[in-house]
Write an enzyme that holds these catalytic residues in place. Structure first.
Site, PDB file in Angstrom:
ATOM      1  N   ASP A   1      -5.555  31.842 -15.081  1.00 23.86           N
ATOM      2  CA  ASP A   1      -5.077  32.606 -13.921  1.00 23.86           C
ATOM      3  C   ASP A   1      -4.671  31.645 -12.798  1.00 23.86           C
ATOM      4  O   ASP A   1      -4.176  32.070 -11.752  1.00 23.86           O
ATOM      5  CB  ASP A   1      -6.090  33.664 -13.457  1.00 23.86           C
ATOM      6  CG  ASP A   1      -7.388  33.069 -12.944  1.00 23.86           C
ATOM      7  OD1 ASP A   1      -7.557  31.834 -13.012  1.00 23.86           O
ATOM      8  OD2 ASP A   1      -8.242  33.838 -12.464  1.00 23.86           O
ATOM      9  N   SER A   2      -4.846  30.340 -13.042  1.00 25.86           N
ATOM     10  CA  SER A   2      -4.288  29.319 -12.139  1.00 25.86           C
ATOM     11  C   SER A   2      -2.778  29.508 -12.010  1.00 25.86           C
ATOM     12  O   SER A   2      -2.151  28.986 -11.087  1.00 25.86           O
ATOM     13  CB  SER A   2      -4.603  27.915 -12.666  1.00 25.86           C
ATOM     14  OG  SER A   2      -4.248  27.811 -14.032  1.00 25.86           O
TER      15      SER A   2
ATOM     16  N   ASP B   1      -7.067  34.152 -19.921  1.00 27.27           N
ATOM     17  CA  ASP B   1      -8.030  34.133 -18.814  1.00 27.27           C
ATOM     18  C   ASP B   1      -8.128  35.526 -18.188  1.00 27.27           C
ATOM     19  O   ASP B   1      -7.131  36.046 -17.674  1.00 27.27           O
ATOM     20  CB  ASP B   1      -7.511  33.123 -17.765  1.00 27.27           C
ATOM     21  CG  ASP B   1      -8.617  32.545 -16.921  1.00 27.27           C
ATOM     22  OD1 ASP B   1      -9.786  32.868 -17.157  1.00 27.27           O
ATOM     23  OD2 ASP B   1      -8.295  31.734 -16.023  1.00 27.27           O
TER      24      ASP B   1
ATOM     25  N   LYS C   1     -11.369  34.158 -21.677  1.00 17.11           N
ATOM     26  CA  LYS C   1     -12.295  33.389 -20.843  1.00 17.11           C
ATOM     27  C   LYS C   1     -12.666  34.246 -19.632  1.00 17.11           C
ATOM     28  O   LYS C   1     -11.814  34.956 -19.110  1.00 17.11           O
ATOM     29  CB  LYS C   1     -11.641  32.077 -20.371  1.00 17.11           C
ATOM     30  CG  LYS C   1     -12.514  31.302 -19.380  1.00 17.11           C
ATOM     31  CD  LYS C   1     -11.972  29.923 -19.092  1.00 17.11           C
ATOM     32  CE  LYS C   1     -10.927  29.862 -18.003  1.00 17.11           C
ATOM     33  NZ  LYS C   1     -11.360  30.386 -16.688  1.00 17.11           N
TER      34      LYS C   1
ATOM     35  N   GLU D   1     -15.294  34.168 -15.872  1.00 21.19           N
ATOM     36  CA  GLU D   1     -16.115  33.344 -14.980  1.00 21.19           C
ATOM     37  C   GLU D   1     -17.490  33.971 -14.756  1.00 21.19           C
ATOM     38  O   GLU D   1     -17.598  35.187 -14.630  1.00 21.19           O
ATOM     39  CB  GLU D   1     -15.398  33.191 -13.620  1.00 21.19           C
ATOM     40  CG  GLU D   1     -14.071  32.483 -13.721  1.00 21.19           C
ATOM     41  CD  GLU D   1     -13.371  32.319 -12.362  1.00 21.19           C
ATOM     42  OE1 GLU D   1     -13.924  32.724 -11.317  1.00 21.19           O
ATOM     43  OE2 GLU D   1     -12.257  31.763 -12.354  1.00 21.19           O
TER      44      GLU D   1
ATOM     45  N   GLU E   1     -16.461  23.489 -14.278  1.00 22.46           N
ATOM     46  CA  GLU E   1     -15.450  23.047 -13.313  1.00 22.46           C
ATOM     47  C   GLU E   1     -16.110  22.497 -12.047  1.00 22.46           C
ATOM     48  O   GLU E   1     -16.986  23.149 -11.443  1.00 22.46           O
ATOM     49  CB  GLU E   1     -14.522  24.228 -12.951  1.00 22.46           C
ATOM     50  CG  GLU E   1     -13.460  23.823 -11.925  1.00 22.46           C
ATOM     51  CD  GLU E   1     -12.321  24.810 -11.766  1.00 22.46           C
ATOM     52  OE1 GLU E   1     -12.279  25.819 -12.493  1.00 22.46           O
ATOM     53  OE2 GLU E   1     -11.460  24.559 -10.906  1.00 22.46           O
TER      54      GLU E   1
HETATM   55  O1  KIV Z   1      -7.193  29.233 -14.496  1.00 18.91           O
HETATM   56  C1  KIV Z   1      -7.348  28.134 -15.025  1.00 18.91           C
HETATM   57  O2  KIV Z   1      -6.407  27.401 -15.323  1.00 18.91           O
HETATM   58  C2  KIV Z   1      -8.713  27.721 -15.303  1.00 18.91           C
HETATM   59  C3  KIV Z   1      -8.940  26.261 -15.563  1.00 18.91           C
HETATM   60  C4  KIV Z   1      -8.983  25.552 -14.280  1.00 18.91           C
HETATM   61  C5  KIV Z   1     -10.152  26.030 -16.390  1.00 18.91           C
HETATM   62  O3  KIV Z   1      -9.609  28.509 -15.245  1.00 18.91           O
END
Ligand code: KIV
Length: 276
Positions: free
Chosen positions: A44-45, A83, A113, A115, A182
């Site tokens: 989600d970056s 994510d 993924k 958090e 992280e």
């Molecule tokens: O969103 C993302 O790219 C991430 C990485 C920083 C692990 O969660």
């Protein structure tokens, strides 16, 4: 056949470093896979490095599905991890399961993924029980940026370090196949790596993790707002792109581009007819 979570877990047993990188579109994912990178994160970056938001918080499930589909289309071997964005797994277990399923069923990813540690363990367990592999994410969890008071290093105090170890163990118990660590002190990351049987994938967590993940725009130098301390720029794509765009601009203005070589021809007889 795509890389499986068992192959990723075996890499930890064999002491083989795991390389992971983000991708958000078809052509980049293709290139990343061609290099041999076994696991791609559609993070989600993308909210920050692709869409220009200040945090990943505005990113929605629909946006993540859109980009994950593109990455899946560009690859055939890599394990694709989607994510789960902000609020896609916080409201209820049912909601978390439904959104995880969208990544697998609609977008074609092989894993998701999310958090958090103890607080999301119940959701992780149910998603895994449905047959969907889950990657955990601890330390700096950018979706909680406002709660954390900024994107900064985590788990420096004794209490916070103990909590992080507990979170990692709760995720392992819940069935994750790996855990992103992280922005935490590197010796703590090394300790967590010894304490859990699943691979740890570090970003800003030093050399003693089982693997590393980076945001592709950071390592290619195409994101120019800031360079995180943990990122190494292997290229300065922004400079290369800027000089190419400048050259294009200058050549169009001066009439140097396009030449006849870049153009299409018409039959001379047709042209002669048109001239009559
Ligand atoms: O969103 C993302 O790219 C991430 C990485 C920083 C692990 O969660």
């Amino acid at each position: 056949m795509r890389v499986t979570i068992n192959q990723i877990k075996e890499m930890k047993q064999k002491g083989e470093k795991i390389v992971m990188l983000t991708s958000y579109d078809y052509s980049t994912a293709k290139l990343v896979e061609d290099v041999g990178i076994p696991m791609i994160l559609v993070g989600d970056s993308l909210g920050m490095v692709v869409l220009g938001y200040e945090t990943p918080i505005p990113v929605t499930m629909d946006v993540m599905i859109h980009h994950t589909k593109a990455v899946v289309r560009g690859t055939s071997q890599a394990l694709i991890v989607g994510d789960m964005p902000f609020m896609a797994y916080h409201v209820s277990v049912e909601d978390a399961m439904r959104n995880a399923a969208r990544f697998i069923q609609e977008a074609g990813a092989q894993a998701v993924k999310l958090e958090g540690g103890v607080t999301v363990a119940d959701k992780v367990k149910r998603i895994v029980e449905c047959g969907i592999p889950v990657m955990g994410h601890l330390g700096l969890t950018p979706q909680s940026v406002h709660q954390l008071g900024g994107l900064k290093v985590q788990a420096k105090s004794l209490d916070a370090a103990r909590k992080l170890i507990e979170d990692a163990q709760a995720l392992e118990q819940a069935g994750v196949f790996s855990i992103v660590l992280e922005a935490i002190p590197y010796k703590l990351a090394g300790l967590v790596t010894q304490k859990v049987s699943v691979p740890t994938i570090g970003i800003g967590a030093g050399p003693y993790c089982d693997g590393q993940v980076q945001i592709i725009n950071d390592i290619l130098g195409s994101f120019t707002e800031f360079v995180p301390k943990h990122a190494k720029q292997y290229a300065k794509l922004a400079d290369i792109m800027s000089s190419a765009v400048t050259e294009y601009y200058n050549e169009v203005k001066s009439g140097k581009f396009p030449t006849e070589k870049h153009s299409f021809i018409i039959d001379e007889a047709v042209l002669a007819e048109l001239g009559k």
